[in-house]
Enzyme design. Structure first.
Site, PDB file in Angstrom:
ATOM      1  N   LYS A  92       0.808  -1.232   0.000  1.00  0.00           N
ATOM      2  CA  LYS A  92       0.000   0.000   0.000  1.00  0.00           C
ATOM      3  C   LYS A  92       0.838   1.277   0.000  1.00  0.00           C
ATOM      4  O   LYS A  92       0.475   2.287   0.587  1.00  0.00           O
ATOM      5  CB  LYS A  92      -0.999   0.003   1.176  1.00  0.00           C
ATOM      6  CG  LYS A  92      -1.950  -1.175   1.179  1.00  0.00           C
ATOM      7  CD  LYS A  92      -2.645  -1.366  -0.168  1.00  0.00           C
ATOM      8  CE  LYS A  92      -3.685  -0.294  -0.467  1.00  0.00           C
ATOM      9  NZ  LYS A  92      -4.337  -0.537  -1.799  1.00  0.00           N
ATOM     10  N   HIS A 103       6.704  -7.184  -2.716  1.00  0.00           N
ATOM     11  CA  HIS A 103       6.669  -6.470  -1.426  1.00  0.00           C
ATOM     12  C   HIS A 103       7.759  -6.997  -0.489  1.00  0.00           C
ATOM     13  O   HIS A 103       7.810  -6.625   0.684  1.00  0.00           O
ATOM     14  CB  HIS A 103       5.308  -6.646  -0.747  1.00  0.00           C
ATOM     15  CG  HIS A 103       4.184  -5.943  -1.444  1.00  0.00           C
ATOM     16  ND1 HIS A 103       4.296  -4.668  -1.945  1.00  0.00           N
ATOM     17  CD2 HIS A 103       2.909  -6.348  -1.718  1.00  0.00           C
ATOM     18  CE1 HIS A 103       3.144  -4.304  -2.496  1.00  0.00           C
ATOM     19  NE2 HIS A 103       2.300  -5.308  -2.380  1.00  0.00           N
ATOM     20  N   SER A 122      -3.743   3.226   4.834  1.00  0.00           N
ATOM     21  CA  SER A 122      -4.091   2.512   3.617  1.00  0.00           C
ATOM     22  C   SER A 122      -4.054   0.991   3.827  1.00  0.00           C
ATOM     23  O   SER A 122      -4.938   0.259   3.376  1.00  0.00           O
ATOM     24  CB  SER A 122      -3.140   2.922   2.484  1.00  0.00           C
ATOM     25  OG  SER A 122      -3.572   2.391   1.255  1.00  0.00           O
TER      26      SER A 122
END
Length: 293
Positions: A45, A107, A137
């Site tokens: 995010k 990620h 987020s």
């Protein structure tokens, strides 16, 4: 339809992870990167989808126009470490990419990146976002994405975020270790979400030479227009509306895309506690984030 139970995070080599990102671990670690691959890395995010789409448009927006309207972005830019039953793994999707360069997203913290990316001197674009907006987020994303652990109430989630008890580990460790890597690995371009929001054109002037691209003024304007948040939010190929594990009735995958939404979530006391904790964990004077622009 009953949803499967939410996963429980566990410690994986010192980083909080869940099975769908570790089940295919050996294959991920043995991934064969190529010299012309481009890895898009970010904490969850932090703007991964935005950067993925910008790069996809820069490279293939005009050469493969049919892909833009027929292949969802998450297939054009596969998520390297994801592995879920009955679906193609991210690693397999990356292996099968027909494009040159291959755009691949991750990620993973820097210490988990497959070594072939370093050996091949592949280019890496890292996107970082300020911790407060990133936490907000991630909180909303956790509620709508059934692949992730249940985030619980905001107060609990914020404590877990500060303690690094997030899938993919601590935000602080993530942004700091990638920043340190930049000092020794020259093919790493480190970007800030807030900078891109503030002046898209200026950031393109830094990004394109790194990628070895020199798009025309018209092409840059086209990329800017197509990758604008509201356009991406409406675009079925970029808004993840085709992904069944995400319940967009709970929260949109692309929610607000602004800087400063944290002010609508943090209490004064939470903000003070967060700032104090932040000072302890962010010691590098060269790595500076902005919580408003």
């Amino acid at each position: 339809m009953d949803l499967p139970p939410r996963p429980v995070p566990f410690d994986f080599h010192g980083v909080s992870m869940i099975k769908c990102f570790t089940d295919n671990w050996d294959n991920i670690q043995n991934f064969k990167a190529r010299t012309d691959d481009i890895l898009i890395a970010a904490y969850p995010k932090a703007g991964t989808t935005w950067v993925s789409y910008i790069l996809d448009l820069l490279y293939f927006g005009q050469t493969c126009p049919e892909r833009q309207v027929s292949v969802p972005l998450h297939e054009r830019v596969p998520f390297l470490e994801i592995s879920r039953p009955s679906l193609s793994t991210g690693k397999d999707l990356a292996d099968l990419l027909p494009t040159t360069p291959r755009l691949i997203k991750t990620h993973l913290p820097v210490q988990f990146i497959p070594k072939s990316f370093w050996e091949q001197n592949s280019r890496i674009v890292y996107m970082a976002r300020n911790a407060k907006d990133n936490a907000v987020s991630y909180f909303h994303f956790g509620h709508m994405n059934n692949v992730l652990p249940d985030p619980g109430e905001w107060t609990t989630f914020l404590t877990n975020f500060m303690d690094g008890k997030m899938v993919f580990g601590s935000w602080y460790d993530h942004v700091n270790s990638w920043w340190e890597k930049k000092q020794t690995y020259s093919n790493l371009h480190y970007m800030f979400y807030e900078d891109l929001i503030e002046d898209f054109g200026r950031e393109m002037e830094k990004l394109c030479p790194f990628l070895g691209l020199s798009p025309s003024v018209e092409e840059k304007e086209r990329v800017s227009a197509l990758s604008a948040f509201d356009r991406m939010k409406q675009n079925k190929m970029t808004n993840f509306s085709t992904v069944q594990s995400m319940n967009q009735k709970v929260s949109a995958f692309m929610r607000k895309g602004i800087v400063g939404d944290w002010k609508n979530h943090f209490t004064v006391a939470q903000n003070e506690r967060f700032d104090e904790d932040y000072k302890q964990k962010m010691k590098n004077p060269l790595l500076k984030f902005r919580c408003e622009v």
